[in-house]
Design an enzyme around this catalytic site. Structure first.
Site, PDB file in Angstrom:
ATOM      1  CE  LYS A 173       5.777   5.550   6.080  1.00  0.00           C
ATOM      2  NZ  LYS A 173       5.135   6.577   4.890  1.00  0.00           N
ATOM      3  N   GLY A 226      -1.926  -0.201   8.296  1.00  0.00           N
ATOM      4  CA  GLY A 226      -2.820   0.223   7.456  1.00  0.00           C
ATOM      5  C   GLY A 226      -2.957  -1.246   5.231  1.00  0.00           C
ATOM      6  CB  SER A 227      -3.059  -1.748   2.890  1.00  0.00           C
ATOM      7  OG  SER A 227      -1.473  -1.730   2.193  1.00  0.00           O
ATOM      8  N   GLY A 231       1.814  -4.532   4.521  1.00  0.00           N
ATOM      9  CA  GLY A 231       1.452  -5.250   6.780  1.00  0.00           C
ATOM     10  C   GLY A 231       1.899  -6.415   6.170  1.00  0.00           C
ATOM     11  CD  GLU A 250      -5.041  -3.650  14.937  1.00  0.00           C
ATOM     12  OE1 GLU A 250      -5.424  -4.264  13.743  1.00  0.00           O
ATOM     13  OE2 GLU A 250      -4.873  -4.401  15.516  1.00  0.00           O
ATOM     14  CB  CYS A 284      -9.503  -0.875   9.075  1.00  0.00           C
ATOM     15  SG  CYS A 284      -9.535   0.495  10.608  1.00  0.00           S
ATOM     16  CD  GLN A 331      -9.559   4.846  -1.401  1.00  0.00           C
ATOM     17  OE1 GLN A 331      -8.515   4.281  -0.933  1.00  0.00           O
ATOM     18  NE2 GLN A 331     -10.443   3.850  -1.346  1.00  0.00           N
ATOM     19  CD  GLU A 383     -10.014  -2.393   3.826  1.00  0.00           C
ATOM     20  OE1 GLU A 383      -8.214  -2.280   3.306  1.00  0.00           O
ATOM     21  OE2 GLU A 383      -9.940  -1.696   4.979  1.00  0.00           O
TER      22      GLU A 383
HETATM   23  P1  NAD Z   1      -0.965   1.872   2.859  1.00  0.00           P
HETATM   24  O1  NAD Z   1      -0.604   0.375   3.603  1.00  0.00           O
HETATM   25  O2  NAD Z   1      -0.784   2.259   1.408  1.00  0.00           O
HETATM   26  O3  NAD Z   1       0.497   2.488   4.024  1.00  0.00           O
HETATM   27  C1  NAD Z   1       0.495   3.268   4.700  1.00  0.00           C
HETATM   28  C2  NAD Z   1       1.383   2.875   5.760  1.00  0.00           C
HETATM   29  O4  NAD Z   1       2.775   2.078   5.057  1.00  0.00           O
HETATM   30  C3  NAD Z   1       1.697   4.342   5.238  1.00  0.00           C
HETATM   31  O5  NAD Z   1       3.033   5.455   5.381  1.00  0.00           O
HETATM   32  C4  NAD Z   1       3.381   4.053   4.179  1.00  0.00           C
HETATM   33  O6  NAD Z   1       3.349   5.562   3.560  1.00  0.00           O
HETATM   34  C5  NAD Z   1       3.534   2.716   4.103  1.00  0.00           C
HETATM   35  N1  NAD Z   1       4.230   1.782   3.582  1.00  0.00           N
HETATM   36  C6  NAD Z   1       4.534   1.883   2.548  1.00  0.00           C
HETATM   37  N2  NAD Z   1       4.827   1.113   2.245  1.00  0.00           N
HETATM   38  C7  NAD Z   1       5.896   0.779   2.680  1.00  0.00           C
HETATM   39  C8  NAD Z   1       6.998   0.006   2.397  1.00  0.00           C
HETATM   40  N3  NAD Z   1       7.685  -0.830   1.413  1.00  0.00           N
HETATM   41  N4  NAD Z   1       7.690  -0.332   3.561  1.00  0.00           N
HETATM   42  C9  NAD Z   1       7.197   0.398   4.675  1.00  0.00           C
HETATM   43  N5  NAD Z   1       6.270   1.169   5.144  1.00  0.00           N
HETATM   44  C10 NAD Z   1       5.257   1.982   3.646  1.00  0.00           C
HETATM   45  O7  NAD Z   1      -2.030   2.474   3.586  1.00  0.00           O
HETATM   46  P2  NAD Z   1      -2.922   3.525   3.938  1.00  0.00           P
HETATM   47  O8  NAD Z   1      -3.151   3.181   1.974  1.00  0.00           O
HETATM   48  O9  NAD Z   1      -2.195   4.711   4.186  1.00  0.00           O
HETATM   49  O10 NAD Z   1      -4.394   2.771   4.385  1.00  0.00           O
HETATM   50  C11 NAD Z   1      -5.487   2.496   4.218  1.00  0.00           C
HETATM   51  C12 NAD Z   1      -5.108   0.561   4.801  1.00  0.00           C
HETATM   52  O11 NAD Z   1      -5.248   0.950   6.261  1.00  0.00           O
HETATM   53  C13 NAD Z   1      -6.351   0.401   4.639  1.00  0.00           C
HETATM   54  O12 NAD Z   1      -6.695  -0.922   4.163  1.00  0.00           O
HETATM   55  C14 NAD Z   1      -6.997   0.293   5.308  1.00  0.00           C
HETATM   56  O13 NAD Z   1      -8.043  -0.927   6.413  1.00  0.00           O
HETATM   57  C15 NAD Z   1      -5.914  -0.219   6.358  1.00  0.00           C
HETATM   58  N6  NAD Z   1      -5.939   0.926   7.538  1.00  0.00           N
HETATM   59  C16 NAD Z   1      -6.269  -0.360   9.179  1.00  0.00           C
HETATM   60  C17 NAD Z   1      -6.654   0.399  10.281  1.00  0.00           C
HETATM   61  C18 NAD Z   1      -6.893  -1.364  11.664  1.00  0.00           C
HETATM   62  O14 NAD Z   1      -6.865  -0.492  13.131  1.00  0.00           O
HETATM   63  N7  NAD Z   1      -7.218  -2.024  11.148  1.00  0.00           N
HETATM   64  C19 NAD Z   1      -6.917   1.152  11.298  1.00  0.00           C
HETATM   65  C20 NAD Z   1      -7.119   1.808   9.545  1.00  0.00           C
HETATM   66  C21 NAD Z   1      -6.795   2.257   8.164  1.00  0.00           C
END
Ligand code: NAD
Length: 481
Positions: A173, A226-227, A231, A250, A284, A331, A383
């Protein structure tokens, strides 16, 4: 008419009940496409397809898997300009960055094509005479993947490639905001010859499709990027499910870049400006906390401002653009909110921070640089995920290291210095998964492990040969000879 992109379930393209518009952040009048919003039923069908495909795929030979992954790599590399353009159009990073990321996805598939042929086990004698011990790695099973918007092709690639190489089936997804690059990648893989159901794509909202993936009892493992807040929910759902799921997270960063008095000023400014602001700071690994020693501080600030004067913020697809727009309105609101927070906390805005008008309507923000900040301020601790960085002045190396480590995060940590002693000490003592010397905290290779410590990561590393820790499970077999 806008093109409609569907989900891939059991080898068939399937529409959803709804679709979401993928909008170009450089020009909000430009619609990249309509992308199906999957339903919970479709997600269940995708998992069922993966389950049905798993017995044959997990026993397929390494040659078959090698050929499919290699074929996908060849197509991605041959089409990297076009894929890069799509990526830049939907996400807003510059064309050079988009093409670079697409090329990286191709290299990742080439690397893991090779890994198909390199999986080894161990055979050793038991402590009991006459008994042999064999240690092998087997696929984990059905892996669910949830990915963010900021690396729309590289992150799906670095999760899907090892999963398939080691014999797993996948339901992915991608981020709702930018599903186009993941869709193109899945299309390439499907045409490269994957059996039906081995790889399934269900686009849509995290709270619907993502949540259903986390709760599905037939999914064995979840790889999430993701965030931190999402996470944490992902990990909780994986532990609460029965049976528990293997999980890899991550997440965010607040990456420090230390600049010591003895640094090469040019090297330090380049690392700071590209690390903090390129890719619109939406990485990130962005160098968002600049920790600068007193002796070089004023020269460094001045040189950063000079460098920033030459940076062009414009349409991601335009030649000559160095920094594209912010990904979307929400954002941008977050970036502006943190610029205000930094001002209210007493930070001095020495460059940028204002909205920019360009030829087309888009989310254009001049990169913002603050001085006179402390590590206790929110701007240093949270962040932002945008083109916003702040400088913290320190008196010596010891204070710099202590400030660098004083954070909840631990993804990437950098130092600019010509001192071998300080570089070596920093490499050893930085509390981060990745350490950079005379380089920006962002910008990593595809053939070595990627990941962090503390609040940035949870579970085994991604990428390189280390990816097998997550995508395989170890079996120890005892045989009486
Ligand atoms: P996000 O956490 O909002 O979303 C990430 C994913 O999770 C999306 O596909 C979203 O649809 C899904 N999601 C959201 N709520 C959910 C739920 N309740 N259940 C299951 N899935 C859900 O993050 P974002 O805004 O897409 O990305 C930005 C974040 O990602 C930043 O914090 C950034 O630091 C991080 N990031 C980390 C890395 C790494 O490798 N450490 C790399 C890239 C981005």
């Amino acid at each position: 008419m806008t093109e409609m992109f569907k989900n891939l379930i059991a080898g068939e393209w399937a529409g959803g009940t709804n679709a979401s518009r993928n909008i170009n952040p450089s020009n909000t009048n430009d619609i990249v496409g309509e992308y199906a919003q999957g339903t919970v039923e479709q997600l269940n069908d995708a998992v069922a397809a993966a389950k049905a495909a798993f017995p044959a795929w997990s026993r397929s030979g390494p040659q078959e898997r090698y050929e499919i992954l290699k074929k996908a790599s060849d197509e991605i590399l041959a089409r990297k300009e076009e894929l890069g353009r799509l990526l830049s159009r939907e996400e807003g990073k510059t064309l050079a960055e988009g093409i670079g990321e697409a090329g990286r996805a191709g290299q990742i598939f080439a690397f893991f094509a090779g890994e198909c042929l390199r999986l080894t086990g161990e055979a050793l004698p038991s402590v009991r005479p006459g008994v042999g011990v064999e240690i092998t790695r087997e696929p984990v099973g059905i892996v669910g993947m949830i990915t963010p918007w900021n690396f729309p092709i590289a992150i799906p690639a670095w999760k899907i490639a090892p999963a398939l190489a080691y014999g797993n089936c996948v339901v992915i997804k991608p981020a709702d905001l930018v599903p186009g690059s993941a869709w193109a990648l899945v299309d390439i893989l499907q045409r490269a010859g994957l059996p039906k159901g081995v790889l399934n794509l269900v686009m849509g909202r995290g709270s619907v499709v993502g949540q259903a993936l986390l709760q599905h009892k037939d999914v064995h493992a979840i790889s999430f990027t993701g965030s931190v807040s999402t996470g944490r929910k992902v990990a909780e759902a994986c532990i609460a499910s029965s049976p528990m799921k293997k999980v890899q997270l991550e997440m965010g960063g607040k990456n420090p870049l230390v600049v010591l008095d003895d640094a090469d000023l040019k090297v330090a400014v380049e690392a700071a400006v590209t690390g903090a602001f390129f890719s619109t700071g939406q990485r990130c690994t962005a160098s968002s906390r600049l920790i600068v020693q007193s002796g070089i501080h004023d020269r460094f600030v001045e040189a950063c401002i000079e460098r920033l004067k030459g940076v062009v913020v414009d349409d991601a697809l335009k030649a000559g653009t160095h920094i594209g727009p912010v990904v979307d309105q929400s954002q941008l609101d977050q970036d502006l909110k943190y610029i205000q927070i930094a001002k209210d906390e007493g930070g001095k805005l020495v460059w940028g921070g204002e909205l920019l008008n360009r030829e087309t309507p888009g989310f254009y923000l001049q990169p913002a640089l603050f001085t006179q900040t402390t590590n206790a301020m929110r701007i240093s601790r949270e962040e932002v995920f945008g083109p916003v960085a702040n400088i913290i002045r320190v008196k010596d190396y010891e204070e710099a290291l202590s400030v660098a480590n004083d954070t909840e995060f631990g993804l990437s940590s950098g130092i600019c210095t010509t001192s071998l002693k300080h570089a070596a000490h920093f490499r050893r003592n930085a509390e981060a998964g990745m350490v950079m010397v005379n380089l920006a905290t962002a910008g990593v290779d595809y053939h070595v492990p990627f990941g962090g410590r503390k609040g940035s990561s949870y579970g085994p590393r991604e990428q390189g040969a280390y990816a097998k820790e997550f995508y395989t499970t170890v079996k120890t077999a005892y045989t009486l000879a």
